[in-house]
Design an enzyme around this catalytic site. Structure first.
Site, mmCIF file in Angstrom:
data_model
loop_
_atom_site.group_PDB
_atom_site.id
_atom_site.type_symbol
_atom_site.label_atom_id
_atom_site.label_comp_id
_atom_site.label_asym_id
_atom_site.label_seq_id
_atom_site.Cartn_x
_atom_site.Cartn_y
_atom_site.Cartn_z
ATOM 1 N N ASP A 79 -61.769 -100.852 -93.112
ATOM 2 C CA ASP A 79 -63.534 -100.726 -93.420
ATOM 3 C C ASP A 79 -63.746 -101.844 -94.284
ATOM 4 O OD1 ASP A 79 -65.668 -98.978 -94.035
ATOM 5 O OD2 ASP A 79 -64.877 -99.085 -96.160
ATOM 6 N N GLU A 151 -61.469 -98.419 -87.285
ATOM 7 C CA GLU A 151 -61.380 -99.134 -88.755
ATOM 8 C C GLU A 151 -59.871 -99.161 -89.051
ATOM 9 O OE1 GLU A 151 -65.182 -97.370 -91.420
ATOM 10 O OE2 GLU A 151 -63.214 -96.225 -91.188
#
Length: 272
Positions: A79, A151
């Site tokens: 992320d 992610e």
């Protein structure tokens, strides 16, 4: 202020790595081939397996020695890497955009729905490692599971191939799929932004009123005012009514975001 959490020596705890060679769980051949097409040849195969391991596996029965790790930690890292590289790309592509516009456009690219769509196109769901008792088909198509997997994969690539490897992957499989010009056009559609603003606050929709219309047919000038709940928010002047409405909405958004207007939830006294 004393920052007690800072290390006294930069070397403390540095250089800790996982030993992929000692892993009992590696990638199956189909997944390994698929990931090689997406990311290049993996060096640490264990970390890519972890990136594809859904948290449902933690509910299966494993010995402490062979207990697997889910992709949640890699998701956290990926992320941050995504945010950094998408931010850098937008920063370079749109030198005239301010912080607010850059942040808004980044959010459109890295939101859960967008990330899940990228992951679906990359067929990550088909290669997820899921707990034995979990609903596999539901998880493989879950927006949350797909976004998490993408992610986590970015996090794995970063650890395995460095920032350059992560940037190659994001450029080829995320940025290349985004029409940046449409993204920016949507960002500068102030009428849409104003509608989103009022809807998110349970307010009546904006009302556009032509205040004046002057000039001959081929050279008219429109002055348009936009209001909400009886309260004027902004005005715009342009040769086309549509453009005047956009300018009025732009002024309204500027005033709303700066806190220059009162409480729109209270109707204007003139409408009471």
């Amino acid at each position: 202020m004393s920052l007690q959490f800072l290390r006294s020596e930069a070397s403390d705890g540095a250089g800790e790595t996982s030993d992929a060679s000692s892993a009992d769980f590696l990638l199956d051949p189909q997944t390994a081939t698929h990931l090689a097409r997406l990311t290049g040849r993996p060096c640490n195969r264990l970390i890519y397996r972890t990136a594809l391991t859904h948290r449902s596996v933690l509910h299966d029965h494993h010995s402490e020695e062979h207990k697997p790790e889910s992709n949640q930690r890699l998701e956290f890292l990926g992320d941050a890497v995504l945010d950094l590289l998408i931010s850098e790309h937008l920063f370079k592509q749109f030198p005239g955009s301010d912080e607010g516009h850059l942040s808004s456009n980044r959010a459109k690219i890295v939101n859960r729905k967008s990330l899940a769509a990228f992951a679906l196109e990359l067929q990550l769901g088909e290669h997820l490692i899921i707990g034995e008792s979990a609903d596999k088909q539901k998880i493989r198509t879950s927006e949350s599971a797909l976004a998490d997997a993408l992610e986590a994969l970015v996090g794995a690539i970063y650890l395995d191939q460095g920032l350059a490897g992560a940037e190659r992957f994001i450029t080829n499989h995320v940025i290349a799929k985004v029409d940046l010009h449409k993204l920016v056009e949507a960002e500068y559609n102030y009428k849409s932004r104003l509608i989103e603003y009022t809807q998110s606050r349970q307010l009546p929709p904006p009302l556009y009123t032509v205040i004046t219309e002057e000039g001959a047919e081929h050279e008219k000038t429109f002055v348009v005012e936009v209001s909400c709940n009886g309260q004027p928010l902004g005005r715009g002047t342009a040769p086309r009514k549509k453009d005047a409405e956009q300018l009025a909405a732009k002024e309204a958004m500027k005033r709303l975001e700066s806190g220059d207007l009162g409480n729109l939830n209270e109707p204007s006294p003139q409408n009471s």
